[in-house]
Write an enzyme that holds these catalytic residues in place. Structure first.
Site, PDB file in Angstrom:
ATOM      1  N   ALA A   1      38.732  45.610  32.212  1.00  0.00           N
ATOM      2  CA  ALA A   1      39.253  44.802  33.314  1.00  0.00           C
ATOM      3  C   ALA A   1      40.315  45.617  34.039  1.00  0.00           C
ATOM      4  O   ALA A   1      41.384  45.879  33.497  1.00  0.00           O
ATOM      5  CB  ALA A   1      39.845  43.501  32.775  1.00  0.00           C
ATOM      6  N   VAL A   2      40.019  46.032  35.239  1.00  0.00           N
ATOM      7  CA  VAL A   2      40.926  46.926  35.968  1.00  0.00           C
ATOM      8  C   VAL A   2      41.759  46.184  37.005  1.00  0.00           C
ATOM      9  O   VAL A   2      42.491  46.797  37.766  1.00  0.00           O
ATOM     10  CB  VAL A   2      40.141  48.055  36.662  1.00  0.00           C
ATOM     11  N   GLY A   3      41.647  44.870  37.034  1.00  0.00           N
ATOM     12  CA  GLY A   3      42.451  44.100  37.970  1.00  0.00           C
ATOM     13  C   GLY A   3      41.730  43.812  39.266  1.00  0.00           C
ATOM     14  O   GLY A   3      40.567  44.151  39.449  1.00  0.00           O
ATOM     15  N   ARG A   4      42.454  43.166  40.179  1.00  0.00           N
ATOM     16  CA  ARG A   4      41.876  42.780  41.472  1.00  0.00           C
ATOM     17  C   ARG A   4      42.839  43.155  42.594  1.00  0.00           C
ATOM     18  O   ARG A   4      44.000  43.402  42.360  1.00  0.00           O
ATOM     19  CB  ARG A   4      41.615  41.272  41.499  1.00  0.00           C
TER      20      ARG A   4
ATOM     21  N   HIS B   1      52.166  12.546  16.337  1.00  0.00           N
ATOM     22  CA  HIS B   1      51.715  13.249  15.127  1.00  0.00           C
ATOM     23  C   HIS B   1      50.443  12.587  14.615  1.00  0.00           C
ATOM     24  O   HIS B   1      50.377  11.359  14.525  1.00  0.00           O
ATOM     25  CB  HIS B   1      52.796  13.166  14.048  1.00  0.00           C
TER      26      HIS B   1
END
Length: 212
Positions: free
Chosen positions: A14-17, A189
């Site tokens: 994943a190299v980004g956008r 809870h």
């Protein structure tokens, strides 16, 4: 550090956008792009050109669908003469892996670099009855608070359904809440949200339960 080898069956890279703004603007439009190709806007998403606004992935801030959607709503409200604003400091981030990851606000490294006095509290899902019953005990919740005011600076989570749990931290931070505020809220809870409660208690070393 140094050379390492890791053998895997599959690898996701994943190299980004980046903003898809190439050839988006006509010459002379007056709308400017920054050095990363994003449309320049002010705090209210106005470009500085009459009648031109920009939102979403083409402007500063995280490239997240929910951020862009809220910016669109805010701009519509402003155009209609109403109050509209998106606080980029409280936009939740989520990674839908297994276990999930989610966070809001600053990291401990960012707080430390800024020279802000802080304290932290963490609590594992392994000590949460609901997580044990679900056989989803991996992960924990971490709360970062200001050492003097106790105001929450960031919350980080990894574990089951944290994409949902992060909303509690977002609300608390949006209302300028403290770790003690979060610690004094009654949590049902057994629920996964008890990990958030315990992490807030742990900020002042008051966590009640522990992993077996």
């Amino acid at each position: 550090k140094g050379e390492q080898t890791l053998e895997v069956d599959k690898l996701l890279v994943a190299v980004g956008r980046r903003a898809a703004t190439k050839d988006l603007l006509a010459d002379g439009s007056g709308v400017k792009l920054d050095d990363r190709g994003r449309v320049e806007v002010d705090a209210h998403n106005w470009t500085g050109v009459e009648g031109v606004w920009a939102v979403g992935d083409c402007v500063r801030g995280p490239m997240l669908a929910h951020k862009g959607s809220e910016e669109g709503i805010a701009v519509a409200e402003l155009i209609a003469g109403k109050a509209g604003h998106v606080n980029l400091d409280t936009v939740p981030w989520v990674i839908y892996t297994e276990p999930e990851l989610a966070w809001v606000g600053q990291t401990e490294a960012q707080v430390k670099e800024a020279g802000i006095p802080y304290k932290t509290g963490s609590f594992p899902f392994a000590a949460i009855g609901r997580a044990v019953a679900m056989n989803e005990t991996a992960g924990h919740v971490k709360v970062i608070a200001h050492a003097e005011t106790d105001r929450i600076l960031g919350v980080h989570m990894v574990g089951p359904v944290v994409s949902e749990l992060i909303a509690e931290a977002v609300v608390t931070m949006e209302f300028k809440g403290s770790a003690e505020d979060l610690a004094r809220i009654v949590h049902a809870h057994p629920t996964l949200s008890e990990a958030v409660h315990e992490a807030a208690l742990a900020v002042d070393k008051r966590a009640i339960h522990k992993a077996n």
